[in-house]
Design a protein around this motif. Structure first.
Motif, PDB file in Angstrom:
ATOM      1  N   ALA A 103      10.398   9.802  -9.392  1.00  0.00           N
ATOM      2  CA  ALA A 103      11.094  10.863  -8.662  1.00  0.00           C
ATOM      3  C   ALA A 103      10.151  11.505  -7.663  1.00  0.00           C
ATOM      4  N   GLY A 104      10.705  11.937  -6.563  1.00  0.00           N
ATOM      5  CA  GLY A 104       9.903  12.556  -5.539  1.00  0.00           C
ATOM      6  C   GLY A 104       9.562  13.995  -5.881  1.00  0.00           C
ATOM      7  N   THR A 105       8.561  14.508  -5.250  1.00  0.00           N
ATOM      8  CA  THR A 105       8.167  15.907  -5.421  1.00  0.00           C
ATOM      9  C   THR A 105       8.574  16.677  -4.184  1.00  0.00           C
ATOM     10  N   LEU A 106       9.397  17.718  -4.428  1.00  0.00           N
ATOM     11  CA  LEU A 106       9.864  18.501  -3.298  1.00  0.00           C
ATOM     12  C   LEU A 106       8.721  19.305  -2.686  1.00  0.00           C
ATOM     13  N   LYS A 107       8.747  19.393  -1.390  1.00  0.00           N
ATOM     14  CA  LYS A 107       7.841  20.301  -0.710  1.00  0.00           C
ATOM     15  C   LYS A 107       8.428  21.707  -0.873  1.00  0.00           C
ATOM     16  N   THR A 108       7.641  22.640  -1.425  1.00  0.00           N
ATOM     17  CA  THR A 108       8.131  24.009  -1.663  1.00  0.00           C
ATOM     18  C   THR A 108       7.312  25.032  -0.883  1.00  0.00           C
ATOM     19  N   VAL A 109       7.902  26.191  -0.703  1.00  0.00           N
ATOM     20  CA  VAL A 109       7.221  27.321  -0.051  1.00  0.00           C
ATOM     21  C   VAL A 109       7.505  28.575  -0.897  1.00  0.00           C
ATOM     22  N   THR A 110       6.498  29.359  -1.164  1.00  0.00           N
ATOM     23  CA  THR A 110       6.712  30.612  -1.919  1.00  0.00           C
ATOM     24  C   THR A 110       7.599  31.546  -1.085  1.00  0.00           C
ATOM     25  N   PRO A 111       8.746  31.922  -1.646  1.00  0.00           N
ATOM     26  CA  PRO A 111       9.656  32.770  -0.868  1.00  0.00           C
ATOM     27  C   PRO A 111       9.097  34.203  -0.704  1.00  0.00           C
ATOM     28  N   THR A 112       9.596  34.842   0.296  1.00  0.00           N
ATOM     29  CA  THR A 112       9.236  36.270   0.516  1.00  0.00           C
ATOM     30  C   THR A 112      10.509  37.091   0.561  1.00  0.00           C
ATOM     31  N   ILE A 113      10.325  38.471   0.395  1.00  0.00           N
ATOM     32  CA  ILE A 113      11.476  39.383   0.452  1.00  0.00           C
ATOM     33  C   ILE A 113      11.398  40.131   1.773  1.00  0.00           C
ATOM     34  N   ASP A 114      12.483  40.057   2.511  1.00  0.00           N
ATOM     35  CA  ASP A 114      12.535  40.715   3.819  1.00  0.00           C
ATOM     36  C   ASP A 114      13.481  41.922   3.729  1.00  0.00           C
ATOM     37  N   GLY A 115      13.084  43.005   4.398  1.00  0.00           N
ATOM     38  CA  GLY A 115      13.928  44.198   4.404  1.00  0.00           C
ATOM     39  C   GLY A 115      13.224  45.361   3.724  1.00  0.00           C
ATOM     40  N   THR A 116      13.869  46.543   3.771  1.00  0.00           N
ATOM     41  CA  THR A 116      13.303  47.761   3.163  1.00  0.00           C
ATOM     42  C   THR A 116      13.647  47.793   1.689  1.00  0.00           C
ATOM     43  N   SER A 133       0.842  -1.193   0.000  1.00  0.00           N
ATOM     44  CA  SER A 133       0.000   0.000   0.000  1.00  0.00           C
ATOM     45  C   SER A 133       0.880   1.246   0.000  1.00  0.00           C
ATOM     46  N   GLY A 134       0.475   2.262  -0.775  1.00  0.00           N
ATOM     47  CA  GLY A 134       1.232   3.511  -0.825  1.00  0.00           C
ATOM     48  C   GLY A 134       1.637   3.859  -2.244  1.00  0.00           C
ATOM     49  N   THR A 135       2.280   5.027  -2.412  1.00  0.00           N
ATOM     50  CA  THR A 135       2.698   5.518  -3.726  1.00  0.00           C
ATOM     51  C   THR A 135       4.188   5.272  -3.915  1.00  0.00           C
ATOM     52  N   ALA A 136       4.523   4.597  -5.006  1.00  0.00           N
ATOM     53  CA  ALA A 136       5.928   4.278  -5.288  1.00  0.00           C
ATOM     54  C   ALA A 136       6.641   5.511  -5.815  1.00  0.00           C
ATOM     55  N   LYS A 137       7.026   6.376  -4.912  1.00  0.00           N
ATOM     56  CA  LYS A 137       7.636   7.647  -5.259  1.00  0.00           C
ATOM     57  C   LYS A 137       8.641   7.985  -4.182  1.00  0.00           C
ATOM     58  N   VAL A 138       9.806   8.485  -4.574  1.00  0.00           N
ATOM     59  CA  VAL A 138      10.846   8.818  -3.598  1.00  0.00           C
ATOM     60  C   VAL A 138      10.258   9.733  -2.515  1.00  0.00           C
ATOM     61  N   GLY A 139      10.555   9.364  -1.255  1.00  0.00           N
ATOM     62  CA  GLY A 139      10.092  10.151  -0.128  1.00  0.00           C
ATOM     63  C   GLY A 139       8.794   9.655   0.467  1.00  0.00           C
ATOM     64  N   GLN A 140       8.079   8.814  -0.279  1.00  0.00           N
ATOM     65  CA  GLN A 140       6.825   8.265   0.229  1.00  0.00           C
ATOM     66  C   GLN A 140       7.096   7.001   1.055  1.00  0.00           C
ATOM     67  N   THR A 141       6.124   6.601   1.868  1.00  0.00           N
ATOM     68  CA  THR A 141       6.252   5.401   2.698  1.00  0.00           C
ATOM     69  C   THR A 141       5.299   4.330   2.190  1.00  0.00           C
TER      70      THR A 141
END
Length: 632
Positions: A544-557, A466-474
């Motif tokens: 191939a596995g799918t990377l977990k991503t996060v939309t980057p932000t810009i910090d500073g003035t 049982s499960g998805t045959a993909k890198v990073g999966q269990t």
């Protein structure tokens, strides 16, 4: 009565019909017997393995092991079958060698030999009176082979062959719970081996059966109990024989001595001696068995003898002492031990065997019965087998019972027509006894041939993944429903090659497994069963596995001359990152760091950052931040 151990050798199949050791099973012939002497009724005494037994005043007193291998004593009322038991100790520590009882059946004396290393003997005095039996233990300095109680119940006599000694103990001493050891009231040594003892009905004389060390001769001796003074007694020979005296009994008219030649358990001789002068032999009777017990009827009209032949077949013979002939015999089946006794009337005979069955003996009609019984089915652990009878039907009205046996004897609770062998019975013989019983008829027992119990076969369904045959999966192994009680191990495989250390129920797919087809093997084990290994179908190649991503932000003035920083957030663990900054949609050459200093010429333009993540086995991902306007 002392323990007389015999190894049971079960015939391929047998029918036990009263009055004959190998009776013909069919009764259609005109001259077939219509009556016989044998077992009229039998019941289980609550002890699965009897080591020694005796009878007194309408009760049977036994010692042996229960289903949990505890040494227990039992008292059975012959009229009602009511049984009382008491635990004496653990079966791997103690061995019961012999038992005797007071004439009223209210007290039993049991010798237990300590197997744990001390090598000591204790007399266990069991008082059966009251709501619950009580036990008093006394260590003694001799090792009894046989015991006898005086008619008044006040003295216990001991034949100690290994010590070459005959001794007497006071019943009062043995009943004293404040003491832990007991000293004989008197004892006498001998140059031979005292094997058996019996007391005359008037209590005036003790008879001792003895043997030489080689067993090629023996004698009956006596002690005048009226002449015993203090701690000394005189032992006098009264008759001699060409073999050791293994059992002895006495009535007012006769003294009975059973002799068995050394190394020959196939034949015994009952010597009927004149009680007035035991040097006179009134008659002798040859018996095809090793006699282990002698019990005369109270009126001396008959003598009952229990014995075992070379094949472990038990029987009871009835001897007419006046004629010196065997008048009747009853076969009891196969076991390692037999004892005989009388009901409270002093006439009705009973017998007990090594499997704890107590049988009332007598004359009855002969049942019509099947010719045999076989065991149907696969004789293996966990597989149900069934007793199948063949030939004529039982006499109408017959109650048919079943009892299954293994190498340890009767299997407690296994009393149905079918049985499922357990792991404890692997490699042991298994057979069934079918018994027909009806009032007024002699009980008939049919034994199947023995079958060796093979290892069982586990119910083992094909596992799934049982499960998805993909890198990073269990992935998880779904083993299905196996035989209850099975223990499991797992082994995961990548394109047919075992993955080192992957022996759990789950597998997390690493980058090294990319492109490999995954399968799992489930290995089941259970005591008494063949181990079983079953493999799943392979998965599709690991993607191939799918990377977990996060939309980057810009910090500073965000203002010309200021430095801003890319905040990427939390991606898949182990991800490597690259940055690229953009102004008005064009990549800024060399702006590949986490920070960027804004130039004055960019004032009023839009700035954003793209973060690119990469990890072996995973698809590279790029995510852009929102664009911000650069202030002046």
């Amino acid at each position: 009565m002392k323990n007389k151990l015999a190894v049971a050798a079960l015939a391929a199949a047998s029918v036990t019909v009263a009055g004959a050791l190998a009776a013909a099973p069919a009764h259609a012939a005109d001259d077939a017997p219509t009556t016989a002497f044998g077992v009229l009724q039998s019941f289980q005494a609550g002890i699965t393995e009897v080591d020694a037994a005796t009878f007194a005043n309408g009760v049977a007193l036994l010692v042996g092991e229960d289903a949990d291998w505890n040494v227990v004593a039992a008292r059975v009322d012959l009229a009602t079958g009511a049984t009382t038991t008491v635990k004496l100790g653990a079966g791997d520590e103690l061995f019961p060698s012999t038992i005797a009882a007071s004439p009223d059946g209210g007290t039993s004396y049991i010798d237990l030999f300590d197997l744990s290393g001390s090598g000591t003997d204790t007399i266990e005095t069991v008082n059966w009176a009251g709501a619950a039996p009580t036990v008093v233990k006394h260590t003694i300095s001799v090792s009894p082979l046989d015991l006898a109680v005086s008619p008044d119940g006040q003295t216990l006599y001991v034949a100690a062959a290994f010590d070459q000694e005959i001794a007497a103990f006071s019943a009062a001493t043995l009943g004293d719970a404040s003491a832990h050891s007991a000293t004989p009231a008197w004892s006498v040594g001998t140059t031979k081996l005292p094997l058996s003892v019996a007391v005359s009905p008037d209590g005036d004389r003790l008879y001792v059966g003895q043997s030489t060390f080689k067993g090629n001769s023996g004698e009956l001796d006596s002690i005048d109990l009226t002449a015993v003074s203090g701690a000394s007694a005189a032992l006098s020979p009264v008759n001699s024989f060409g073999a050791g005296v293994e059992a002895v009994a006495a009535t007012a008219q006769h003294v009975y001595a059973a002799t068995v030649a050394s190394g020959d358990a196939s034949q015994s001789t009952l010597n009927v001696l004149d009680a007035a002068d035991p040097a006179i032999t009134d008659s002798t009777v040859t018996l095809p068995a090793d006699v282990s017990d002698i019990v005369p009827a109270v009126d001396d009209s008959a003598v009952y003898l229990a014995g075992t032949d070379d094949d472990g077949a038990l029987s009871v013979a009835v001897v007419d002492p006046a004629a010196g002939t065997v008048t009747k015999t009853a076969a009891l089946g196969d076991s390692w031990y037999a004892a005989v006794g009388l009901a409270a009337d002093g006439v009705t005979p009973y017998a007990v065997d090594g499997d704890g069955r107590i049988s009332r003996l007598g004359d009855g009609q002969v049942l019509t019965h099947p010719t045999g019984v076989t065991v149907s089915g696969t004789v293996a652990v966990g597989s149900r087998v069934t007793a199948v009878q063949s030939g004529p039907a039982w006499t109408a009205g017959t109650t048919v019972g079943y009892q299954w046996f293994d190498d340890d004897g009767l299997i407690p609770g296994a009393t149905g027509s079918s049985y499922v062998p357990t792991a404890d019975e692997e490699d042991e013989d298994l057979w069934v006894e079918v018994t027909g019983q009806q009032a007024g008829y002699v009980q008939t027992a049919l034994d199947s041939a023995p079958h060796v119990v093979a290892e069982g076969k586990l119910t083992a369904p094909k596992p799934t993944v049982s499960g998805t045959a993909k890198v990073g999966q269990t992935l998880t192994a779904i083993r299905g429903t196996w035989t209850a009680g099975t223990s499991f191990r797992y082994q995961w495989y990548a394109s047919g090659t075992a993955i080192k250390g992957a022996t759990g129920k789950t597998l997390t797919l690493s980058s090294t497994l990319k492109g490999k087809a995954i399968s799992v093997h489930v290995i089941g084990t259970k005591s008494g069963y063949q181990s079983k290994e079953v493999g799943s179908t392979r998965t599709a190649p690991v993607a191939a596995g799918t990377l977990k991503t996060v939309t980057p932000t810009i910090d500073g003035t965000v203002k010309a001359g200021k430095t801003i920083e890319a905040i990427r957030g939390t991606w898949t663990s182990g991800t490597a990152y690259r940055y690229q900054w953009y102004v008005n949609g064009k990549a800024i050459s060399g702006a590949t760091g986490k920070t960027l200093t804004l130039k004055a010429g960019w004032a009023g333009m839009k700035v954003l950052v793209k973060v690119t993540g990469s990890k072996p086995g995973y698809t590279t991902a790029t995510v852009a931040s929102a664009a911000k306007t650069i202030a002046r």
